[in-house]
Design an enzyme around this catalytic site. Structure first.
Site, mmCIF file in Angstrom:
data_model
loop_
_atom_site.group_PDB
_atom_site.id
_atom_site.type_symbol
_atom_site.label_atom_id
_atom_site.label_comp_id
_atom_site.label_asym_id
_atom_site.label_seq_id
_atom_site.Cartn_x
_atom_site.Cartn_y
_atom_site.Cartn_z
ATOM 1 N N GLY A 59 -5.967 3.091 10.057
ATOM 2 C CA GLY A 59 -6.585 2.744 11.323
ATOM 3 C C GLY A 59 -5.727 1.781 12.122
ATOM 4 O O GLY A 59 -5.585 1.904 13.331
ATOM 5 N N GLU A 102 0.840 -1.191 0.000
ATOM 6 C CA GLU A 102 0.000 0.000 0.000
ATOM 7 C C GLU A 102 0.883 1.252 0.000
ATOM 8 O O GLU A 102 0.652 2.188 -0.749
ATOM 9 C CB GLU A 102 -0.870 -0.024 1.259
ATOM 10 N N VAL A 118 0.646 2.595 10.371
ATOM 11 C CA VAL A 118 1.095 3.814 9.705
ATOM 12 C C VAL A 118 2.250 3.425 8.786
ATOM 13 O O VAL A 118 3.111 2.626 9.165
ATOM 14 C CB VAL A 118 1.483 4.931 10.709
ATOM 15 N N GLN A 119 2.230 3.945 7.560
ATOM 16 C CA GLN A 119 3.272 3.626 6.590
ATOM 17 C C GLN A 119 4.151 4.849 6.321
ATOM 18 O O GLN A 119 3.637 5.958 6.179
ATOM 19 C CB GLN A 119 2.659 3.203 5.244
#
Ligand SMILES: *[C@@H]1O[C@H](CO)[C@@H](O)[C@H](O)[C@H]1NC(C)=O
Ligand SMILES: *[C@@H]1O[C@H](CO)[C@@H](O)[C@H](O)[C@H]1NC(C)=O
Ligand SMILES: *[C@@H]1O[C@H](CO)[C@@H](O)[C@H](O)[C@H]1NC(C)=O
Ligand SMILES: *[C@@H]1O[C@H](CO)[C@@H](O)[C@H](O)[C@H]1NC(C)=O
Length: 455
Positions: free
Chosen positions: A199, A169, A202-203
């Site tokens: 949610g 993602e 975190v990337q």
């Protein structure tokens, strides 16, 4: 005899271009159709399904031969959605697959019929499906794959339907952002890094130098490597991409409430007494009698983030995770998803602007204001904030500040671009993974000579 044949052949050769060009000039109808057909085959469509936890969306993109986006009607893409998401059909995979048929038919109507066989279709399932028990998720994906293969005239490859994890993602989102900004094919130092607060996780994704990539720490077996290599418009990029699991907005709330386990929590506004449910577990949420407290709350968040964990590398973000070394690819940052929603909800940015320049310290300033409120006052102070978010506005703002400054090590006054979308020509493109996936999917078509691929 031989001479005669040569003569005739020469004569024909001389005549041929004349015949062709006179035909060409003399038959407008034919000419127009020829040009039209040529244009048609030079452009490409891609159909991408984003199967999220609450619903599924379909995106249809139209690219020209330079891989630039073309309009579909008045918009830069066609998009529609249905609810609920695939995971809501837990024990009925056929029904899950069937639920997508209306979206599929709409997408097929958008793509000219003669281009269907050349139009890649992909479905990426995110968070929701991963939470299903046993092989329920795989069964839903298989039923969906079958449904697409049996029903669709679009190009459905064997790997078209899959679960995409946080690092995928992150990398596709990086491609989307840098594609829209026109950075692809240029030096990595010109690229923009992306922080995506979901949610559950975190990337962080940004391009690093070849040297940094070469010296990147190895990870344990089964874990995603820190570096992903991909080629875009003839240029190789090394991406630092890491998905910090359990540090998404909701997952962190659960951790912060769990840290006080049933007793009062200084991140909760006074006047609220309730529970927060995450991933099937209920956490008590109420404030101390003295009210919420910025400093005490910050202390809990710092502990949850494990900023002081030992770092086995030259430098870490938090929890002993390598930070990628920083550098030019992180100089400019696009900060999105929950950051953008919250900034808009509390009025830190103008609503309906695709993105705005902020600084990490702006989240701290707003957190100080929010943490001093009573629960009853939140509604009038932040009218855009929905009921479910109100009790957590102090915690959420403070977490976003701590994550940026103490987690990712950004300077409090560093300029960051916060938003959900990016201006592209006269439209706004959503900063999300589907467009990056579309770019990769059509790059696999022979005429694009693999403009983008992962190594
Ligand atoms: C669709 O294809 C799968 C396997 O290719 C097959 O098992 C299934 O019966 C087909 N369904 C329909 C409705 O044709
Ligand atoms: C809650 O905290 C306890 C003790 O710190 C820990 O063992 C447990 O794993 C935590 N639970 C969740 C769901 O985070
Ligand atoms: C939470 O507190 C209760 C007692 O109030 C204790 O029994 C339980 O083990 C604690 N849970 C965690 C995860 O620390
Ligand atoms: C919160 O509500 C529960 C009942 O729902 C009650 O037992 C508890 O005392 C309340 N706590 C506070 C701090 O008001």
């Amino acid at each position: 005899m031989e001479f005669l044949i040569t003569l005739i052949a020469t004569f024909l050769l001389l005549l041929m271009p004349a015949i062709t060009s006179s035909q060409y000039l003399g038959n407008n109808l034919l000419t127009n159709r020829k040009i039209f057909q040529k244009q048609e085959t030079l452009t490409s469509y891609a159909v991408i399904f984003d199967a999220g936890s609450t619903g599924t969306r379909v995106h249809v993109y139209h690219f020209d031969q330079n891989l630039d986006l073309l309009h579909i009607g008045n918009d830069i893409e066609f998009v529609d959605k249905i609810k609920p998401g695939l995971s809501a059909y837990g024990d009925n995979p056929e029904q899950a697959a069937k639920s997508l048929i209306p979206l599929l038919e709409e997408a097929e109507d958008v793509v000219p019929e003669d281009l269907h066989p050349k139009t890649p279709l992909r479905l990426g399932a995110t968070a929701g499906l991963r939470l299903l028990n046993g092989d329920a998720a795989e069964k839903i994906l298989q039923a969906t794959r079958n449904m697409f293969s049996n029903r669709s005239t679009l190009n459905v490859q064997r790997d078209a339907v899959s679960i995409i994890d946080g690092t995928q993602e992150g990398s596709y989102m990086w491609v989307t952002v840098n594609y829209v900004l026109g950075n692809l094919g240029k030096s990595f130092t010109k690229s923009v890094g992306v922080i995506d607060l979901g949610g559950g996780s975190v990337q962080m994704t940004y391009a690093v130098s070849k040297k940094t990539a070469k010296n990147a720490p190895k990870v344990a077996d089964g874990e995603d490597p820190y570096i992903k290599k991909l080629v875009l418009k003839g240029k190789q990029y090394d991406l630092y991409v890491h998905s910090y699991l359990r540090f998404g907005k909701e997952a962190t709330r659960a951790q912060v409430l769990n840290a006080t386990n049933g007793s009062a929590n200084p991140c909760i506004l006074p006047g609220f007494n309730g529970t927060f449910t995450y991933s099937g577990v209920e956490y008590k949420a109420f404030s101390p009698s003295s009210g919420s407290n910025f400093d005490d709350c910050k202390e809990i968040i710092l502990k949850v983030l494990k900023v002081n964990d030992p770092c086995p590398y030259p430098s870490c973000t938090f929890g002993g995770i390598w930070n990628g070394g920083g550098g030019s690819g992180q100089k400019k940052l696009f900060v999105t998803s929950a950051f953008a929603y919250l900034a808009e909800d509390v009025g830190m940015v103008e609503p309906n602007k695709p993105n705005s320049i902020l600084h990490p310290v702006d989240f701290e300033i707003e957190a100080k204001r929010a943490c001093a409120l009573n629960f009853e006052d939140v509604k009038s102070t932040y009218p855009r904030l929905t009921d479910a978010k109100r009790p957590y506005v102090c915690m959420d703002l403070l977490y976003q500040h701590v994550l940026l400054v103490h987690g990712f090590g950004l300077g409090p006054r560093k300029e960051i671009t916060v938003g959900e979308g990016i201006q592209y020509q006269n439209s706004v493109v959503e900063a999300a993974w589907p467009l990056g996936t579309a770019v990769e999917a059509i790059s696999a078509l022979p005429k694009f000579k693999r403009l983008m691929y992962f190594i």
